[in-house]
Design a protein around this motif. Structure first.
Motif, PDB file in Angstrom:
ATOM      1  N   GLY A 138      39.463  -4.454  17.040  1.00  0.00           N
ATOM      2  CA  GLY A 138      38.504  -3.817  17.949  1.00  0.00           C
ATOM      3  C   GLY A 138      39.045  -3.698  19.366  1.00  0.00           C
ATOM      4  N   GLY A 139      39.668  -4.771  19.842  1.00  0.00           N
ATOM      5  CA  GLY A 139      40.191  -4.768  21.202  1.00  0.00           C
ATOM      6  C   GLY A 139      41.322  -3.769  21.375  1.00  0.00           C
ATOM      7  N   GLN A 142      39.955  -0.307  21.471  1.00  0.00           N
ATOM      8  CA  GLN A 142      39.388  -0.081  22.784  1.00  0.00           C
ATOM      9  C   GLN A 142      40.480   0.338  23.774  1.00  0.00           C
ATOM     10  OE1 GLN A 142      39.217  -1.672  25.913  1.00  0.00           O
ATOM     11  NE2 GLN A 142      37.609  -0.179  26.389  1.00  0.00           N
ATOM     12  N   LEU A 163      33.028  -2.002  26.282  1.00  0.00           N
ATOM     13  CA  LEU A 163      33.289  -3.347  25.772  1.00  0.00           C
ATOM     14  C   LEU A 163      32.160  -3.846  24.880  1.00  0.00           C
ATOM     15  CD1 LEU A 163      34.643  -4.899  29.092  1.00  0.00           C
ATOM     16  CD2 LEU A 163      35.854  -3.583  27.358  1.00  0.00           C
ATOM     17  N   LEU A 166      32.925  -5.700  21.544  1.00  0.00           N
ATOM     18  CA  LEU A 166      33.879  -6.819  21.521  1.00  0.00           C
ATOM     19  C   LEU A 166      33.165  -8.161  21.636  1.00  0.00           C
ATOM     20  CD1 LEU A 166      36.573  -5.346  23.919  1.00  0.00           C
ATOM     21  CD2 LEU A 166      36.313  -5.018  21.471  1.00  0.00           C
ATOM     22  N   ASP A 167      33.821  -9.211  21.152  1.00  0.00           N
ATOM     23  CA  ASP A 167      33.205 -10.530  21.294  1.00  0.00           C
ATOM     24  C   ASP A 167      33.344 -11.023  22.731  1.00  0.00           C
ATOM     25  OD1 ASP A 167      35.609 -12.261  21.598  1.00  0.00           O
ATOM     26  OD2 ASP A 167      36.045 -11.415  19.627  1.00  0.00           O
ATOM     27  N   LEU A 170      36.867 -11.819  24.445  1.00  0.00           N
ATOM     28  CA  LEU A 170      37.679 -10.628  24.619  1.00  0.00           C
ATOM     29  C   LEU A 170      37.059  -9.727  25.678  1.00  0.00           C
ATOM     30  CD1 LEU A 170      40.174  -9.264  23.553  1.00  0.00           C
ATOM     31  CD2 LEU A 170      38.797  -8.133  21.827  1.00  0.00           C
ATOM     32  N   ARG A 171      35.721  -9.704  25.698  1.00  0.00           N
ATOM     33  CA  ARG A 171      35.039  -8.858  26.665  1.00  0.00           C
ATOM     34  C   ARG A 171      35.372  -9.297  28.093  1.00  0.00           C
ATOM     35  NH1 ARG A 171      28.771  -8.244  26.126  1.00  0.00           N
ATOM     36  NH2 ARG A 171      29.460  -9.037  24.115  1.00  0.00           N
TER      37      ARG A 171
END
Ligand SMILES: Nc1ncnc2c1ncn2[C@@H]1O[C@H](COP(=O)(O)OP(=O)(O)OP(=O)(O)O)[C@@H](O)[C@H]1O
Ligand SMILES: [Mg+2]
Lengths: 366, 284
Positions: A138-139, A142, A163, A166-167, A170-171
């Protein structure tokens, strides 16, 4: 502040009978990190789509560097978007995704390659050029979405909850990186989010949106410490509210009786009518707690609001303690206190005195 | 321990595939083997099969008469596929942009013709296309034409009939693949500077390619072997290879020769498929 980069005037958009964007006007400056903050469904994405040219507004105009761009189609606008769920092209590699904007503009192969590689470098995606979006985390996806937009060097970059998927860890990391990137590139960012902490920590200015309308525009400090409405105060951070008709009003001071027990003071810049209902808001961290009156230094008690109370609940948050304090049969307040030492935490049921400075009482309109 | 469980897995696999496998063997492989076998046999005087090895059937198949039929079949089948594609794609796209309720009714409309027998529908095309038919009456009535067109019993009529018959097989798989495309991707492409042509060529087309391939195969293969449509709408002069095979089996009662032509048609189909899939692999 600098010159105005993007301006929207009186934008309106209906979906059937729903007014998704209702008379929105904004001025965003060159190089600004401008956030649009609002709850889900308040019209943030719709507003961005209008600015990008992907959705025609029912009313109003968009100006880019002073020029009206209402008749300019999306593909000719010097504006790029990072979409809410990235919208990466699944059949293209990371490289081709990032190169897309340049290749449709028919740039030289060599120039495209250079620009794409430097964009990949910028977002730290080296070594992933030949992967397909499905093979990325996911990151990483992004970052590709970000690089794909930035490589075109737009005047304005629109970011729609970039964001959101994202978790937390990571955010936070990406927040820092985005902010650094924006500082470095000096590109105007219009950043949509429903995360108030994110908006506060990253933005130069924030616009609060609700039901398609802009409720307030200001710096994070202004929005947090001087919210205009109850909605904003509650949406950004935690808040205690006291409502009622004032018992006393003069040029600068207003006094509100609560539960026939206390008189709460607040300062007001404009003259208020004694018959209008008012709301006073106090942030939980502005309230202090002491064991009794004796320990309170009352030399300037005019400037202070004092209430008695009993601790109804204690929440241990690690760095902070949250107290729920009952100050009358009808009213409770939340108080945040720094966790100075674990020994000095008040117990449930303890009788205490709570106080705050009158200038920390914020007068709101409904 | 591990080995044992693998055998168990294999056993379950065989059990599950069993019925399909049996079906495949008895209704595909066995008939195919029979046809291959017949194609190397001689023809009996009264239409029977003489079990004596010969290559004559295959040599005869390369006679100019039959070669022409092969070439014409391939040409008509490709033309049909191409027309179905350029008509079917916009239709599928149009349907997929509609709200769900309307979508379903439109898809139903695409399928509705299947509820009537194909033969009956082809006969109705004869009524539409003949000299005193619907098309000519309309064109003459509106004074667009002086003399009626000779539509029926021509290659045109065959192509019209084939396009009519096979269009749904093109529309449905393309529709299914368009439905899978996230329309936000089109917005993203526009946002990045692509005009409508580029959005279509670089995003829509590659993403719907599986549907295009599936639809093309579904149309191309049966139209190569079509015989009802050319029979009814093409008249005797427009023989496609399907008519030749049918005539050899039924009218001429020459089963070995019919089998040989059928095998050659199958080889052509397999080669075309290989070529087609090969080209698309390269495009990926
Ligand atoms: N294409 C559409 N057709 C009908 N209604 C729509 C359409 N797009 C958005 N809406 C409605 O407009 C309103 C605003 O939607 P929008 O997507 O702009 O919200 P948002 O602020 O981006 O929400 P979120 O934070 O959940 O992304 C919602 O009530 C939504 O249901
Ligand atoms: Mg949104």
């Amino acid at each position: 502040m600098g010159q105005i980069d993007l301006e929207v005037r009186n934008l309106k958009k209906y979906f059937g009978s729903v007014c998704a964007v209702n008379d929105v006007s904004l001025q965003i400056c060159n190089g600004e990190f401008f956030s649009i903050l609002g709850p889900s469904g308040c019209g943030k994405t719709t507003l961005l789509r209008i600015i990008a040219g992907l959705l025609p507004p029912d009313k109003g105009s968009v100006y880019l560097r002073g020029r009206c761009i209402d008749s300019v189609p999306a593909y000719r606008r010097d504006i790029n978007t990072v979409f809410q769920n990235y919208a990466l092209f699944p059949h293209m590699t990371v490289f081709d995704n990032i190169a897309f904007g340049l290749s449709v503009k028919k740039l030289q192969k060599k120039e495209i390659r250079e620009k794409v590689l430097s964009a990949i470098d910028l977002v730290e995606l080296e070594g992933l050029e030949n992967r397909k979006p499905k093979q990325l985390s996911g990151g990483q996806q992004q970052r590709v979405a970000l690089a794909r937009a930035l490589v075109n060097q737009p005047s304005v970059l629109l970011l729609d909850e970039p964001l959101g998927a994202l978790d937390v860890k990571l955010r936070q990391l990406m927040q820092d990186e985005l902010k650094k990137l924006q500082k470095k590139l000096r590109t105007t960012f219009i950043y949509v989010t429903h995360d108030q902490e994110e908006a506060i920590s990253m933005s130069d200015r924030i616009a609060i949106m609700k039901d398609g309308r802009i409720e307030q525009v200001g710096t994070p400090i202004e929005i947090y410490s001087r919210p205009k409405t109850k909605f904003i105060a509650g949406f950004i951070g935690d808040a205690n509210f006291f409502e009622g008709k004032p018992a006393f009003v003069n040029d600068s001071t207003i006094c509100l009786r609560i539960d026939n027990q206390y008189a709460i003071k607040a300062f007001s810049r404009n003259q208020l009518d004694i018959s209008t209902k008012v709301i006073i808001m106090v942030r939980p961290e502005k309230i202090r707690i002491l064991p009794s009156f004796q320990t309170l230094d009352l030399k300037d008690n005019n400037e202070i609001n004092i209430v008695n109370g009993q601790i109804e609940d204690v929440l241990y948050l690690g760095n902070m303690i949250e107290y729920i304090v009952r100050i009358s049969s009808k009213t409770r307040v939340i108080v945040f206190e720094q966790n100075y030492s674990d020994q000095s935490i008040y117990k449930k049921g303890a009788r205490i005195v709570a106080f705050w400075k009158a200038k920390d009482s914020v007068l709101l309109s409904e | 321990m591990k080995k044992k469980s693998r055998y168990a897995d294999d056993f379950i696999l065989v059990l599950m595939l069993g019925p399909a496998l049996l079906w495949f063997v008895f209704f595909f492989l066995v008939p195919l083997a029979i046809i291959v076998f017949y194609s190397f046999c001689e023809r009996g005087t009264y239409g029977g099969i003489v079990y004596r090895f010969t290559l004559r059937n295959y040599v005869e198949a390369f006679d100019a008469l039959y070669l022409n039929a092969f070439v014409r079949s391939v040409r008509i089948a490709f033309l049909n596929t191409f027309l179905c594609l350029i008509i079917g794609y916009p239709v599928a796209y149009y349907i997929s942009t509609k709200p769900p309720r309307i979508k379903n009714s439109l898809i139903l409309l695409v399928i509705v013709p299947f509820w009537t027998n194909f033969l009956v529908r082809t006969y109705s095309w004869m009524i539409i296309l003949r000299t005193e038919g619907l098309v000519n009456s309309l064109l003459l009535g509106l004074n667009i034409l002086r003399n009626p067109l000779n539509l029926l019993f021509s290659e045109k009529a065959v192509v019209i009939g084939l396009v009519y018959g096979y269009l749904p097989f093109m529309i449905l798989p393309i529709y299914a693949s368009i439905e899978k495309v996230d329309f936000l991707l089109l917005d993203a492409a526009k946002d990045l500077g692509a005009n409508s042509m580029q959005v279509f060529a670089k995003i829509m087309l590659p993403l719907t390619l599986p549907g295009i391939i599936a639809g093309s195969i579904l149309v191309l293969i049966p139209s190569l072997g079509a015989f009802i449509t050319p029979d009814l709408l093409g008249g005797a002069k427009n023989l496609m290879i399907g008519n030749v095979i049918k005539d050899q089996f039924l009218a001429a009662r020459n089963w070995p020769f019919g089998s040989a032509i059928a095998i050659i048609l199958m080889v052509i189909v397999v080669l075309l498929l290989k070529l087609y899939l090969g080209i698309n692999k390269e495009n990926e």
